[in-house]
Design a protein around this motif. Sequence first.
Motif, PDB file in Angstrom:
ATOM      1  N   LEU A  51       0.814  -1.212   0.000  1.00  0.00           N
ATOM      2  CA  LEU A  51       0.000   0.000   0.000  1.00  0.00           C
ATOM      3  C   LEU A  51       0.848   1.263   0.000  1.00  0.00           C
ATOM      4  CD1 LEU A  51      -2.849  -0.930   2.506  1.00  0.00           C
ATOM      5  CD2 LEU A  51      -3.071  -0.558   0.051  1.00  0.00           C
ATOM      6  N   ASP A  52       2.011   1.178   0.583  1.00  0.00           N
ATOM      7  CA  ASP A  52       2.751   2.420   0.831  1.00  0.00           C
ATOM      8  C   ASP A  52       4.184   2.410   0.339  1.00  0.00           C
ATOM      9  OD1 ASP A  52       2.751   5.027   1.851  1.00  0.00           O
ATOM     10  OD2 ASP A  52       3.711   4.384   3.706  1.00  0.00           O
ATOM     11  N   ARG A  53       4.782   1.218   0.249  1.00  0.00           N
ATOM     12  CA  ARG A  53       6.214   1.168  -0.034  1.00  0.00           C
ATOM     13  C   ARG A  53       6.502   0.136  -1.112  1.00  0.00           C
ATOM     14  NH1 ARG A  53       8.417  -0.075   5.821  1.00  0.00           N
ATOM     15  NH2 ARG A  53       6.492  -1.300   5.802  1.00  0.00           N
ATOM     16  N   ALA A  54       6.280   0.482  -2.347  1.00  0.00           N
ATOM     17  CA  ALA A  54       6.505  -0.457  -3.441  1.00  0.00           C
ATOM     18  C   ALA A  54       7.576   0.090  -4.374  1.00  0.00           C
ATOM     19  CB  ALA A  54       5.214  -0.698  -4.209  1.00  0.00           C
ATOM     20  N   ARG A  55       8.562  -0.729  -4.655  1.00  0.00           N
ATOM     21  CA  ARG A  55       9.614  -0.370  -5.602  1.00  0.00           C
ATOM     22  C   ARG A  55       9.537  -1.315  -6.784  1.00  0.00           C
ATOM     23  NH1 ARG A  55      15.537  -0.041  -3.233  1.00  0.00           N
ATOM     24  NH2 ARG A  55      14.519   1.705  -2.160  1.00  0.00           N
ATOM     25  N   ALA A  56       9.650  -0.785  -7.970  1.00  0.00           N
ATOM     26  CA  ALA A  56       9.512  -1.597  -9.181  1.00  0.00           C
ATOM     27  C   ALA A  56      10.475  -2.783  -9.145  1.00  0.00           C
ATOM     28  CB  ALA A  56       9.773  -0.732 -10.411  1.00  0.00           C
ATOM     29  N   GLY A  57       9.934  -3.963  -9.368  1.00  0.00           N
ATOM     30  CA  GLY A  57      10.741  -5.166  -9.431  1.00  0.00           C
ATOM     31  C   GLY A  57      11.047  -5.811  -8.101  1.00  0.00           C
ATOM     32  N   ALA A  58      10.752  -5.129  -6.982  1.00  0.00           N
ATOM     33  CA  ALA A  58      11.131  -5.662  -5.668  1.00  0.00           C
ATOM     34  C   ALA A  58      10.343  -6.919  -5.323  1.00  0.00           C
ATOM     35  CB  ALA A  58      10.932  -4.596  -4.591  1.00  0.00           C
TER      36      ALA A  58
END
Length: 305
Positions: A51-58
């Motif tokens: 919801l709050d902390r998404a980094r592409a590819g993580a």
Amino acid sequence: MPPLIPSPAGAGRFAPSPSGELHVGNLRTALLAWLFARSTGRRFILRVEDLDRARAGAEEIQLRDLAAVGLDWDGEVIRQSDRTPVYLEAIAQLRAEGRVYECFCTRAEISDAPRAPHSPPGAYPGTCRNLSEAERERRRRERPPALRLRADVQEYTVHDVLHGPYTGVVDDLVLLRNDGVPPYNLAVVVDDAAQSIDQVVRGDDLLSSTPRQAYLASLLGLPPVEYVHVPLVLSESGKRLAKRDGAVTLGALAELGISAPETAELILTSLGLPGTLPEALKAFDPARLPLEPWIFTPPTAPSAS
């Protein structure tokens, strides 16, 4: 320590935030969550708390690394970003019961506000709890409100398998941020119930927030869960492990010639368990787990000859 009761209908889970690669501390908690679940006949579920902390590819890297250390899981991976309507339904239920109010405070205002003695830092002091409708209307023109729970207790007690009874502060926690995003404390409670999760294994840094979540679950009529808060992995300086501490992720350790199975063996050994998951599962006994943090010393690259 009370024995764990097998619950074939229930489940345990690991729920990382896709903010980057998992480090050794995250992987140790994931392995423990798997061991607690499998040793009690529970399913094991993965949920991505994005919801709050998404980094592409993580997310892809995290799932790959969990599989690389030997973990398997049941069913599809659930993402919180797909479930906002469900969280809004829970808020609507609480609103219908008169348990929701608008809050216009900034973080700085909350930090600077006077609060009751012994209240923990960051606890909400109730500034907007009893605003008049005229005052709320005026404040709406200045900034959009967040929604808060109108709690009717100041503390709540939970039981933890490793820590025993734990009583913590309950304040008027946020149910919906003023940008329209549901916060962690609401989403985790709703999702655990929706996925039939009745055992929550996570780092003991989250123990202090557990009474808030358990209280919220009780208001929503959701079944209680069994909590297990496990020790963290710390750096040599005694602080919570982070990627800045050196070779602490599978990728960084692989560059030093340490494979994922070898990392899993290192983690299991730190728990007093045999070095493979099948062997560890046979030997697993919560009563024998170390209760102190594990101080991890990252290996260094071999010097050139």
